[in-house]
Design a protein around this motif. Sequence first.
Motif, PDB file in Angstrom:
ATOM      1  N   VAL A 161       0.837  -1.202   0.000  1.00  0.00           N
ATOM      2  CA  VAL A 161       0.000   0.000   0.000  1.00  0.00           C
ATOM      3  C   VAL A 161       0.872   1.252   0.000  1.00  0.00           C
ATOM      4  CG1 VAL A 161      -1.653   1.348   1.359  1.00  0.00           C
ATOM      5  CG2 VAL A 161      -1.956  -1.119   1.113  1.00  0.00           C
ATOM      6  N   GLN A 162       1.920   1.227   0.806  1.00  0.00           N
ATOM      7  CA  GLN A 162       2.833   2.370   0.871  1.00  0.00           C
ATOM      8  C   GLN A 162       3.431   2.663  -0.509  1.00  0.00           C
ATOM      9  OE1 GLN A 162       6.527   1.800   3.086  1.00  0.00           O
ATOM     10  NE2 GLN A 162       6.224   3.757   4.102  1.00  0.00           N
ATOM     11  N   LYS A 163       3.894   1.629  -1.180  1.00  0.00           N
ATOM     12  CA  LYS A 163       4.474   1.796  -2.518  1.00  0.00           C
ATOM     13  C   LYS A 163       3.432   2.295  -3.516  1.00  0.00           C
ATOM     14  CE  LYS A 163       6.833  -0.824  -6.187  1.00  0.00           C
ATOM     15  NZ  LYS A 163       5.803  -0.633  -7.228  1.00  0.00           N
ATOM     16  N   GLN A 164       2.244   1.697  -3.462  1.00  0.00           N
ATOM     17  CA  GLN A 164       1.185   2.054  -4.410  1.00  0.00           C
ATOM     18  C   GLN A 164       0.739   3.505  -4.229  1.00  0.00           C
ATOM     19  OE1 GLN A 164      -0.018   0.265  -6.841  1.00  0.00           O
ATOM     20  NE2 GLN A 164      -1.791   1.494  -7.452  1.00  0.00           N
ATOM     21  N   ILE A 165       0.552   3.909  -2.979  1.00  0.00           N
ATOM     22  CA  ILE A 165       0.022   5.253  -2.745  1.00  0.00           C
ATOM     23  C   ILE A 165       1.069   6.309  -3.072  1.00  0.00           C
ATOM     24  CG2 ILE A 165       0.618   5.656  -0.303  1.00  0.00           C
ATOM     25  CD1 ILE A 165      -2.388   6.438   0.035  1.00  0.00           C
ATOM     26  N   ARG A 166       2.358   5.994  -2.844  1.00  0.00           N
ATOM     27  CA  ARG A 166       3.408   6.932  -3.239  1.00  0.00           C
ATOM     28  C   ARG A 166       3.459   7.062  -4.748  1.00  0.00           C
ATOM     29  NH1 ARG A 166       7.631   5.275   1.249  1.00  0.00           N
ATOM     30  NH2 ARG A 166       7.381   7.020   2.680  1.00  0.00           N
ATOM     31  N   ASN A 167       3.334   5.953  -5.442  1.00  0.00           N
ATOM     32  CA  ASN A 167       3.332   5.999  -6.910  1.00  0.00           C
ATOM     33  C   ASN A 167       2.166   6.833  -7.428  1.00  0.00           C
ATOM     34  OD1 ASN A 167       5.611   4.432  -7.189  1.00  0.00           O
ATOM     35  ND2 ASN A 167       4.510   2.520  -7.473  1.00  0.00           N
ATOM     36  N   GLU A 168       0.989   6.614  -6.853  1.00  0.00           N
ATOM     37  CA  GLU A 168      -0.195   7.349  -7.302  1.00  0.00           C
ATOM     38  C   GLU A 168      -0.073   8.832  -6.985  1.00  0.00           C
ATOM     39  OE1 GLU A 168      -3.997   5.832  -6.269  1.00  0.00           O
ATOM     40  OE2 GLU A 168      -3.523   3.771  -6.844  1.00  0.00           O
ATOM     41  N   MET A 169       0.457   9.152  -5.807  1.00  0.00           N
ATOM     42  CA  MET A 169       0.624  10.556  -5.446  1.00  0.00           C
ATOM     43  C   MET A 169       1.615  11.246  -6.377  1.00  0.00           C
ATOM     44  SD  MET A 169       0.656  10.784  -1.283  1.00  0.00           S
ATOM     45  CE  MET A 169       0.975  12.545  -1.331  1.00  0.00           C
ATOM     46  N   PHE A 170       2.716  10.565  -6.674  1.00  0.00           N
ATOM     47  CA  PHE A 170       3.728  11.177  -7.540  1.00  0.00           C
ATOM     48  C   PHE A 170       3.193  11.357  -8.956  1.00  0.00           C
ATOM     49  CE2 PHE A 170       7.528  11.331 -10.204  1.00  0.00           C
ATOM     50  CZ  PHE A 170       8.317  12.225  -9.510  1.00  0.00           C
ATOM     51  N   THR A 171       2.517  10.324  -9.463  1.00  0.00           N
ATOM     52  CA  THR A 171       1.938  10.414 -10.809  1.00  0.00           C
ATOM     53  C   THR A 171       0.891  11.516 -10.872  1.00  0.00           C
ATOM     54  OG1 THR A 171       2.308   8.046 -11.155  1.00  0.00           O
ATOM     55  CG2 THR A 171       0.729   9.131 -12.612  1.00  0.00           C
ATOM     56  N   ALA A 215      -4.382  10.117   6.176  1.00  0.00           N
ATOM     57  CA  ALA A 215      -5.065   9.689   4.945  1.00  0.00           C
ATOM     58  C   ALA A 215      -5.880  10.829   4.354  1.00  0.00           C
ATOM     59  CB  ALA A 215      -5.966   8.491   5.239  1.00  0.00           C
ATOM     60  N   ARG A 216      -6.494  11.619   5.232  1.00  0.00           N
ATOM     61  CA  ARG A 216      -7.295  12.752   4.744  1.00  0.00           C
ATOM     62  C   ARG A 216      -6.421  13.742   3.979  1.00  0.00           C
ATOM     63  NH1 ARG A 216      -9.981  15.182   9.500  1.00  0.00           N
ATOM     64  NH2 ARG A 216     -11.605  13.626   9.184  1.00  0.00           N
ATOM     65  N   ARG A 217      -5.210  13.992   4.492  1.00  0.00           N
ATOM     66  CA  ARG A 217      -4.296  14.915   3.817  1.00  0.00           C
ATOM     67  C   ARG A 217      -3.786  14.321   2.500  1.00  0.00           C
ATOM     68  NH1 ARG A 217      -1.092  18.531   6.297  1.00  0.00           N
ATOM     69  NH2 ARG A 217       0.821  17.347   5.881  1.00  0.00           N
ATOM     70  N   ILE A 218      -3.578  13.007   2.483  1.00  0.00           N
ATOM     71  CA  ILE A 218      -3.141  12.350   1.250  1.00  0.00           C
ATOM     72  C   ILE A 218      -4.248  12.389   0.206  1.00  0.00           C
ATOM     73  CG2 ILE A 218      -2.558  10.095   0.256  1.00  0.00           C
ATOM     74  CD1 ILE A 218      -1.066   9.519   2.895  1.00  0.00           C
ATOM     75  N   PHE A 219      -5.468  12.076   0.624  1.00  0.00           N
ATOM     76  CA  PHE A 219      -6.590  12.083  -0.313  1.00  0.00           C
ATOM     77  C   PHE A 219      -6.896  13.493  -0.822  1.00  0.00           C
ATOM     78  CE2 PHE A 219      -8.174   8.037   1.920  1.00  0.00           C
ATOM     79  CZ  PHE A 219      -7.544   7.226   0.973  1.00  0.00           C
ATOM     80  N   GLN A 220      -6.559  14.500   0.005  1.00  0.00           N
ATOM     81  CA  GLN A 220      -6.741  15.879  -0.462  1.00  0.00           C
ATOM     82  C   GLN A 220      -5.883  16.137  -1.699  1.00  0.00           C
ATOM     83  OE1 GLN A 220      -5.807  18.301   2.937  1.00  0.00           O
ATOM     84  NE2 GLN A 220      -7.893  18.250   3.767  1.00  0.00           N
ATOM     85  N   VAL A 221      -4.655  15.595  -1.681  1.00  0.00           N
ATOM     86  CA  VAL A 221      -3.776  15.753  -2.851  1.00  0.00           C
ATOM     87  C   VAL A 221      -4.322  14.942  -4.024  1.00  0.00           C
ATOM     88  CG1 VAL A 221      -1.463  15.347  -3.765  1.00  0.00           C
ATOM     89  CG2 VAL A 221      -1.744  16.214  -1.441  1.00  0.00           C
ATOM     90  N   LEU A 222      -4.711  13.691  -3.756  1.00  0.00           N
ATOM     91  CA  LEU A 222      -5.207  12.826  -4.832  1.00  0.00           C
ATOM     92  C   LEU A 222      -6.518  13.339  -5.426  1.00  0.00           C
ATOM     93  CD1 LEU A 222      -4.452   9.287  -3.326  1.00  0.00           C
ATOM     94  CD2 LEU A 222      -3.196  10.478  -5.139  1.00  0.00           C
ATOM     95  N   ASP A 223      -7.269  14.110  -4.630  1.00  0.00           N
ATOM     96  CA  ASP A 223      -8.553  14.640  -5.106  1.00  0.00           C
ATOM     97  C   ASP A 223      -8.419  15.985  -5.812  1.00  0.00           C
ATOM     98  OD1 ASP A 223      -9.851  12.430  -4.116  1.00  0.00           O
ATOM     99  OD2 ASP A 223     -10.430  13.383  -2.223  1.00  0.00           O
ATOM    100  N   GLU A 224      -7.223  16.570  -5.757  1.00  0.00           N
ATOM    101  CA  GLU A 224      -7.019  17.832  -6.475  1.00  0.00           C
ATOM    102  C   GLU A 224      -7.237  17.615  -7.975  1.00  0.00           C
ATOM    103  OE1 GLU A 224      -6.327  20.971  -5.703  1.00  0.00           O
ATOM    104  OE2 GLU A 224      -6.266  20.688  -3.520  1.00  0.00           O
ATOM    105  N   LYS A 225      -7.920  18.555  -8.590  1.00  0.00           N
ATOM    106  CA  LYS A 225      -8.218  18.420 -10.007  1.00  0.00           C
ATOM    107  C   LYS A 225      -6.947  18.573 -10.841  1.00  0.00           C
ATOM    108  CE  LYS A 225     -13.008  20.038  -9.666  1.00  0.00           C
ATOM    109  NZ  LYS A 225     -13.992  21.054 -10.112  1.00  0.00           N
ATOM    110  N   VAL A 226      -6.774  17.664 -11.783  1.00  0.00           N
ATOM    111  CA  VAL A 226      -5.593  17.716 -12.648  1.00  0.00           C
ATOM    112  C   VAL A 226      -5.803  18.796 -13.708  1.00  0.00           C
ATOM    113  CG1 VAL A 226      -5.094  15.278 -12.285  1.00  0.00           C
ATOM    114  CG2 VAL A 226      -6.527  15.950 -14.204  1.00  0.00           C
ATOM    115  N   GLU A 227      -4.734  19.097 -14.423  1.00  0.00           N
ATOM    116  CA  GLU A 227      -4.822  20.100 -15.474  1.00  0.00           C
ATOM    117  C   GLU A 227      -5.890  19.722 -16.495  1.00  0.00           C
ATOM    118  OE1 GLU A 227      -0.859  22.423 -16.487  1.00  0.00           O
ATOM    119  OE2 GLU A 227      -0.578  20.280 -16.705  1.00  0.00           O
TER     120      GLU A 227
END
Length: 614
Positions: free
Chosen positions: A105-115, A326-338
Amino acid sequence: MTKKQAQQPSQMQTLTRLLKYVYRVSPAALIVSLVSVIISAAASVVGSLFIEQVIDRYITPMLKQKSPDFGPLAHAVLLMAGVYAIGLVANYLFTLLMMVLSQQVQKQIRNEMFTHMQRLPIAFFDQNEYGDIMSRYTNDIDTLMQMISQALPMFANSVFSVVFVLAGMFYLSWQLTLVSLVVLLLSLGVVRYLTGKSSYYFDQQQKTMGMVNGYNEEMLNGLKVIKVFSHEPEVKADFDRYNDQLRIASGKANTYATILFPIMGNIGNLLYVLIALIGGAAILAGNIPLTLGALASFMQLSKAFIMPIAQISQQLNAIVLAIAGARRIFQVLDEKVEVDDGQVTIEEKPGVKNAWQWKLPTENGFKYVPVKGHIVFDHVSFGYVPGKQILHDISLEAKPGMKVALVGETGAGKTTISSMINRFYEINSGTITYDGIDIKDIKKDDLRKSVSIVLQETHMFTGNIMENIRFGRPDASDDDVYQAARLARADEFIHDLDDGYETVIDGGGGDLSQGQLQLLSIARAMIADKPVMILDEATSSIDTRTERLVQAGMDNLLAGRTSFVIAHRLSTIVNSDLIIVLDHGRILEAGNHDQLLAKQGYYYELYTGKKEIQ
């Protein structure tokens, strides 16, 4: 409470989303772990219930025998040991699986956050401190790992233990079970109060930790400025204030969290004594049909009843802390992309070196338009935030091969105009066309492939000099790198280094001067060989002698290309085809050097020294 805070998801919503995420990473590992947790909890309760059988069926009868037969007792003890062994194996299995799952999970979520981060608009990074973003990659993800590997399995084990223990207690004596439940209900008020307090302060701890990291990152970047102005005491005072906020939040969070377990432990001891007194008295009085073995078994279960409650309370703190992360992480993942609705792409002409063409979709397929570098701003207005315009009704035309210079004081809008060309930001009104194509119709990646930029602030990446220059075009040959370095006049100082092009530098540039880093940045742009070039104060960190050398190479590079040059030194832009003079986001004057001098306006005053660019 702000609107943004009011819209934050609840803890249960965040936990549900997190558990779904964990399940999606490895469903099999999660299911096997859950089954193992159930087996482990059940084995513990079965072992406690077995005490009744050992005492009543084996030990009590043996006390009445003159020559006791220990065979049946030994068999029963071995059977009991087997039950505990199964529980031990199940415990080991779910602990191992959850540890492995937490790493996945740690690896997956870091990959998703970076992407996801790479797809976010520049505005997101303007509004969030880098240190706070990094805190989400490190501290917040670490709290998730702790929850998945330790808190979550222990919490599940404790919940199933309570359920199975309660069932066992009812099986032995419903009367004593009611006594235990009364004690439990009284203790739940304490649990609710302490977990509520710790939950609030753990959330504050994560937020203040992000603030501290952001402040540290900002101060480290500006360390030279701090020392120049002897501002260390003020900086230290500000850091102490942030650090004290973190200390207070962390101290209160951990105080409420750690005090819970000993309180629940003492309540468990109280219940143990209470059951012994009530149960013993009831057996002697004959009020409850309870054997000595059943009482001993019940007392063991009562101990195992309160301890899981305490463990649940303790693990809730770790889960609450992870939920805050998790809430802070999901805040980043929920940010709208370009936003990118473009359909037009760019590709090299087959068989022709350094020749590009636009690929436009049509009803019958595609048509190709040569990339010439014809840029037109048509009544463009823009503001970084609503209600505050930075650019006002900007209209200009850069014909293919033209060198366009943007001149003005700091804050006039020069860099903002260049940021519009590659769509780092979206304009509020007007249009920008590239070879007659609205840039909104061009895919952003393809648009940026056609534009090369040398920024005012240089940034290198950890690696050798060859790799940093080749960053502009990964498939470039070594000869291409040498040629770009020679054009940028970087070749001379590179050869003076001990390892030449193999010299390793870090993101800060290592021992290279700012001027040398700027030369490498120019070489990187040169090797990219794009149709349009943007130079944002490209020679600002280069001395006058080096500037003359670079200017000759730059003129060769820009020949035949459309270029936008932002410069404070007017000597570098006198040969521009078009000079745009800006003031507070508006165009004051436009023309070439001779035309603007003839007007004897703002540019004339700048060039003759009557005014200075601030």
